[in-house]
Design a protein around this motif. Structure first.
Motif, PDB file in Angstrom:
ATOM      1  N   ARG A 187      -5.578  11.046   1.054  1.00 26.14           N
ATOM      2  CA  ARG A 187      -5.756   9.795   0.323  1.00 26.14           C
ATOM      3  C   ARG A 187      -4.751   9.589  -0.803  1.00 26.14           C
ATOM      4  N   TYR A 188      -4.612  10.592  -1.667  1.00 23.88           N
ATOM      5  CA  TYR A 188      -3.806  10.370  -2.871  1.00 23.88           C
ATOM      6  C   TYR A 188      -2.312  10.549  -2.624  1.00 23.88           C
ATOM      7  N   GLN A 189      -1.953  11.454  -1.689  1.00 19.50           N
ATOM      8  CA  GLN A 189      -0.536  11.522  -1.322  1.00 19.50           C
ATOM      9  C   GLN A 189      -0.105  10.212  -0.698  1.00 19.50           C
ATOM     10  N   ARG A 190      -0.987   9.678   0.135  1.00 18.23           N
ATOM     11  CA  ARG A 190      -0.668   8.445   0.872  1.00 18.23           C
ATOM     12  C   ARG A 190      -0.358   7.303  -0.090  1.00 18.23           C
ATOM     13  N   ALA A 191      -1.235   7.090  -1.060  1.00 18.25           N
ATOM     14  CA  ALA A 191      -1.049   5.971  -1.985  1.00 18.25           C
ATOM     15  C   ALA A 191       0.291   6.096  -2.702  1.00 18.25           C
ATOM     16  N   GLN A 192       0.592   7.316  -3.157  1.00 14.61           N
ATOM     17  CA  GLN A 192       1.845   7.514  -3.889  1.00 14.61           C
ATOM     18  C   GLN A 192       3.047   7.312  -2.983  1.00 14.61           C
ATOM     19  N   ALA A 193       3.000   7.933  -1.809  1.00 15.24           N
ATOM     20  CA  ALA A 193       4.156   7.884  -0.916  1.00 15.24           C
ATOM     21  C   ALA A 193       4.449   6.459  -0.462  1.00 15.24           C
ATOM     22  N   MET A 194       3.398   5.709  -0.143  1.00 17.85           N
ATOM     23  CA  MET A 194       3.626   4.358   0.376  1.00 17.85           C
ATOM     24  C   MET A 194       4.112   3.408  -0.720  1.00 17.85           C
ATOM     25  N   VAL A 195       3.540   3.541  -1.917  1.00 12.21           N
ATOM     26  CA  VAL A 195       3.990   2.684  -3.025  1.00 12.21           C
ATOM     27  C   VAL A 195       5.447   3.004  -3.369  1.00 12.21           C
ATOM     28  N   GLU A 196       5.758   4.287  -3.394  1.00 11.20           N
ATOM     29  CA  GLU A 196       7.134   4.655  -3.741  1.00 11.20           C
ATOM     30  C   GLU A 196       8.127   4.172  -2.688  1.00 11.20           C
ATOM     31  N   GLN A 197       7.729   4.249  -1.419  1.00 12.11           N
ATOM     32  CA  GLN A 197       8.627   3.746  -0.375  1.00 12.11           C
ATOM     33  C   GLN A 197       8.773   2.221  -0.498  1.00 12.11           C
ATOM     34  N   MET A 198       7.700   1.566  -0.817  1.00  8.52           N
ATOM     35  CA  MET A 198       7.735   0.104  -1.011  1.00  8.52           C
ATOM     36  C   MET A 198       8.745  -0.262  -2.108  1.00  8.52           C
ATOM     37  N   CYS A 231       5.474 -14.975  -0.850  1.00 11.95           N
ATOM     38  CA  CYS A 231       5.450 -14.573  -2.262  1.00 11.95           C
ATOM     39  C   CYS A 231       6.733 -14.986  -2.963  1.00 11.95           C
ATOM     40  N   LYS A 232       6.610 -15.598  -4.134  1.00  6.53           N
ATOM     41  CA  LYS A 232       7.804 -16.001  -4.858  1.00  6.53           C
ATOM     42  C   LYS A 232       8.601 -14.781  -5.319  1.00  6.53           C
ATOM     43  N   ASN A 233       7.978 -13.619  -5.339  1.00  7.76           N
ATOM     44  CA  ASN A 233       8.661 -12.389  -5.734  1.00  7.76           C
ATOM     45  C   ASN A 233       9.032 -11.507  -4.545  1.00  7.76           C
ATOM     46  N   ALA A 234       8.832 -12.013  -3.339  1.00  9.54           N
ATOM     47  CA  ALA A 234       9.061 -11.225  -2.131  1.00  9.54           C
ATOM     48  C   ALA A 234       8.393  -9.851  -2.251  1.00  9.54           C
ATOM     49  N   SER A 235       7.134  -9.873  -2.681  1.00  6.82           N
ATOM     50  CA  SER A 235       6.389  -8.623  -2.849  1.00  6.82           C
ATOM     51  C   SER A 235       5.646  -8.284  -1.557  1.00  6.82           C
ATOM     52  N   ALA A 236       5.606  -6.994  -1.249  1.00  9.23           N
ATOM     53  CA  ALA A 236       4.959  -6.551  -0.001  1.00  9.23           C
ATOM     54  C   ALA A 236       3.585  -5.974  -0.260  1.00  9.23           C
ATOM     55  N   MET A 237       3.020  -6.276  -1.435  1.00 12.23           N
ATOM     56  CA  MET A 237       1.816  -5.554  -1.835  1.00 12.23           C
ATOM     57  C   MET A 237       0.615  -5.829  -0.947  1.00 12.23           C
ATOM     58  N   LEU A 238       0.513  -7.026  -0.383  1.00  9.88           N
ATOM     59  CA  LEU A 238      -0.650  -7.286   0.472  1.00  9.88           C
ATOM     60  C   LEU A 238      -0.600  -6.385   1.704  1.00  9.88           C
ATOM     61  N   PHE A 239       0.576  -6.303   2.313  1.00 10.96           N
ATOM     62  CA  PHE A 239       0.740  -5.431   3.484  1.00 10.96           C
ATOM     63  C   PHE A 239       0.452  -3.980   3.129  1.00 10.96           C
ATOM     64  N   VAL A 240       1.137  -3.473   2.107  1.00 10.04           N
ATOM     65  CA  VAL A 240       0.996  -2.054   1.756  1.00 10.04           C
ATOM     66  C   VAL A 240      -0.445  -1.733   1.360  1.00 10.04           C
ATOM     67  N   SER A 241      -1.077  -2.652   0.630  1.00 13.45           N
ATOM     68  CA  SER A 241      -2.438  -2.380   0.178  1.00 13.45           C
ATOM     69  C   SER A 241      -3.426  -2.392   1.358  1.00 13.45           C
ATOM     70  N   ALA A 242      -3.153  -3.232   2.354  1.00 16.24           N
ATOM     71  CA  ALA A 242      -4.028  -3.234   3.533  1.00 16.24           C
ATOM     72  C   ALA A 242      -3.923  -1.899   4.256  1.00 16.24           C
ATOM     73  N   LYS A 243      -2.689  -1.393   4.361  1.00 16.78           N
ATOM     74  CA  LYS A 243      -2.477  -0.129   5.074  1.00 16.78           C
ATOM     75  C   LYS A 243      -3.056   1.061   4.306  1.00 16.78           C
ATOM     76  N   ILE A 244      -3.008   0.985   2.969  1.00 15.10           N
ATOM     77  CA  ILE A 244      -3.606   2.068   2.172  1.00 15.10           C
ATOM     78  C   ILE A 244      -5.133   1.979   2.258  1.00 15.10           C
ATOM     79  N   SER A 245      -5.645   0.745   2.182  1.00 17.31           N
ATOM     80  CA  SER A 245      -7.096   0.547   2.152  1.00 17.31           C
ATOM     81  C   SER A 245      -7.775   1.027   3.423  1.00 17.31           C
ATOM     82  N   GLN A 246      -7.181   0.750   4.574  1.00 23.69           N
ATOM     83  CA  GLN A 246      -7.880   1.050   5.822  1.00 23.69           C
ATOM     84  C   GLN A 246      -8.218   2.535   5.933  1.00 23.69           C
ATOM     85  N   ALA A 264      -5.883  -4.747  -5.484  1.00 26.11           N
ATOM     86  CA  ALA A 264      -6.557  -4.074  -6.598  1.00 26.11           C
ATOM     87  C   ALA A 264      -6.903  -2.642  -6.208  1.00 26.11           C
ATOM     88  N   ARG A 265      -7.344  -2.463  -4.954  1.00 34.25           N
ATOM     89  CA  ARG A 265      -7.686  -1.118  -4.501  1.00 34.25           C
ATOM     90  C   ARG A 265      -6.450  -0.219  -4.492  1.00 34.25           C
TER      91      ARG A 265
END
Ligand code: SF4
Ligand code: FES
Lengths: 259, 257
Positions: A201-212, A175-190, A240-241
């Protein structure tokens, strides 16, 4: 399969003593390399040579060498895991290169992935993101029957696909922005797709995005480079998810992130 | 920090703001294009000048126009904030980076395309918006005979013009207006400006194909059931029809007027 060839290569390798010292490219000759070797085996040969000469071998990460652990890295000629799509570096063979070629080998470049030494980077930022919410809490008690929880096949399939992420960090590296979103989104999605993941579900999404964000990964600009370079084919629909899960949690749900 | 604020300051939230302002600007383009099609009418600019008056004096549209200015500023500002943020995420770059192997040029250079568009918007507003609002455009009077429907056109000078007027007198419909049409026709005699407009529309095409698609991704909408529609709209409406129609305007005045 093509016949075995032997080749001589010029490597431009990033050498760096430790996190704090400045690194530089060093040109190393790799002679008599078989086209049947994997990229890591080629580096093993080079390292044996260096050791014999009393020099410091090139430091690089690897473990399973069969494309399942996500430990090998390397940015090879401008691309994470080298020129082939859908492979890890341990699964990349020297037949993808030709005699006399110059190969530039760099570590993953990201503020959140500091260089440990030479080509090895510290990817514990991924672990901290996982620890923030990438799990399902299970209370002790009897083992639930495997088939007791009905899961629709499409959800199970998609959760499984997301779960194949091996945490290698190629998405960040590409990623030209060194973004980790594909990794984090895969872990949230599973977990978001499975009944077992619903309670958190909802604590997880918030906690992981904030840590990212805390780790200092960049923001997505949808270049799709991550999806193209991911060795296991994690899809952009996961991102997107993740956006959906996160905004849903923030704007419409009571639950806040784990503290 | 409230959860709302927290959401909007996160990386995801900043992208949400980019997406919402971007989509609003896309919607505006459609309206702007439909209005500007009046430029192609061969009526000495009457329809276009009436439209220009309506757009600047009808209260709901004025309100939306402030939202529009705000969207442009916020979109550009957040683009800058995100660019700086993303640069910091990779302080040491790669010596060799083969971005063309895994992504499109426009997806990696939205900032360059956006900067071209920002310069374009500034030029565009200075040429027309500013001149219109500061009485630096000529004035015109249309007299239409209501029986024969023939129209007589006279140029007015500043002393004869008070404000936009539309009334009927002796069987004639009289309209006095600021002649923005003439200003448009005049500006597009300049080949450099025409070339810049066409170039800017090309930049807009690439910016919007990527931007329109990505906005849905940032909002969390990406599903194989409806994403083909988004892709189709991005390419045909925002990537082809709108930029070509807009680019046709300066070319029309330069070559046909
Ligand atoms: S999403 Fe793909 S590239 Fe990123 S860490 Fe997981 S397996 Fe590696
Ligand atoms: S070493 Fe395990 S995936 Fe390459």
């Amino acid at each position: 399969m093509s016949e075995e060839r032997t080749m001589n290569l010029t490597l431009k390798v990033w050498r760096q003593k430790n996190e704090n010292e400045k690194g530089k490219f060093v040109t190393i000759q790799a002679n008599g390399i078989s086209s049947d070797m994997s990229f890591l085996e080629m580096l093993d040969v080079v390292n044996e040579d260096l050791t014999r000469k009393g020099e410091d071998p090139i430091y690089f990460d690897h473990d399973c060498r069969e494309g399942i652990c996500g430990m090998c890295s390397l940015h090879i000629n401008g691309r994470p895991h080298g020129p082939k799509q859908g492979t890890t570096t341990c699964q990349l063979h020297m037949r993808s290169f030709h005699d006399g070629q110059t190969i530039v080998i760099e570590p993953w470049r990201a503020a959140a992935f500091p260089v440990i030494k030479d080509l090895a980077v510290d990817r514990t930022a991924f672990e901290r993101i996982q620890q923030a919410g990438g799990y399902v809490s299970v209370n002790t008690g009897g083992v639930p029957d495997g088939n007791a929880i009905p899961i629709p096949k499409p959800s199970a399939d998609e959760a499984f696909e997301s779960a194949t992420c091996i945490g290698c960090g190629a998405c960040v590296a590409a990623c030209k922005n060194a973004s980790a979103m594909l990794f984090v989104s895969a872990k949230i999605s599973q977990y978001a797709l499975l009944p077992q993941g619903q309670a958190e579900r909802y604590q997880r999404a918030q906690a992981m995005v904030e840590q990212m964000d805390r780790e200092g990964f960049g923001a997505c600009t949808v270049t799709k480079a991550c999806e193209a370079e991911c060795p296991v084919g994690i899809k952009l629909t996961n991102i997107a998810r993740m956006n959906r899960e996160y905004f849903n949690a923030k704007f419409f749900k009571e639950k806040t992130a784990h503290s | 920090m409230s959860s709302f604020n927290q959401a909007l300051t996160s990386t995801l939230g900043k992208k949400l703001i980019m997406a919402l302002t971007g989509l609003f600007l896309c919607a505006f383009l459609i309206v702007h294009l439909i209005g500007n099609l009046q430029l192609f009418k061969d009526d000495a600019g009457k329809a276009f000048n009436d439209y220009a008056y309506f757009m600047t004096h009808f209260t709901p549209i004025k309100a939306v126009s402030y939202l529009l200015y705000a969207s442009i500023i916020i979109h550009a500002l957040y683009a800058l904030i995100l660019t700086v943020y993303n640069r910091k995420a990779r302080p040491i770059g790669y010596a060799s980076f083969a971005g063309d192997k895994n992504s499109t040029w426009s997806s990696r250079n939205m900032g360059i395309l956006g900067t071209v568009l920002l310069v374009f918007i500034a030029t565009h507003m200075a040429n027309f918006w500013w001149k219109f609002h500061n009485d630096e455009v000529p004035y015109i009077e249309y007299r239409t005979d209501l029986n024969t429907l023939e129209t007589q056109v006279t140029e007015l000078n500043a002393s004869e013009f008070t404000d936009y007027q539309n009334f009927t007198q002796d069987g004639q419909e009289v309209t006095r207006a600021r002649d923005l049409y003439k200003q448009v026709a005049y500006a597009f005699q300049n080949p450099i400006l025409v070339a810049f407009y066409v170039l800017a529309m090309a930049a807009m095409s690439f910016h919007l194909i990527h931007g329109f698609n990505s906005a849905f991704q940032s909002l969390g909408f990406n599903h194989r059931k409806y994403i083909p529609i988004v892709r189709f709209l991005a390419l045909w409406v925002f990537g082809i029809i709108i930029p070509i129609a807009f680019a046709a305007m300066p070319l029309y005045f330069f070559f046909c007027k």
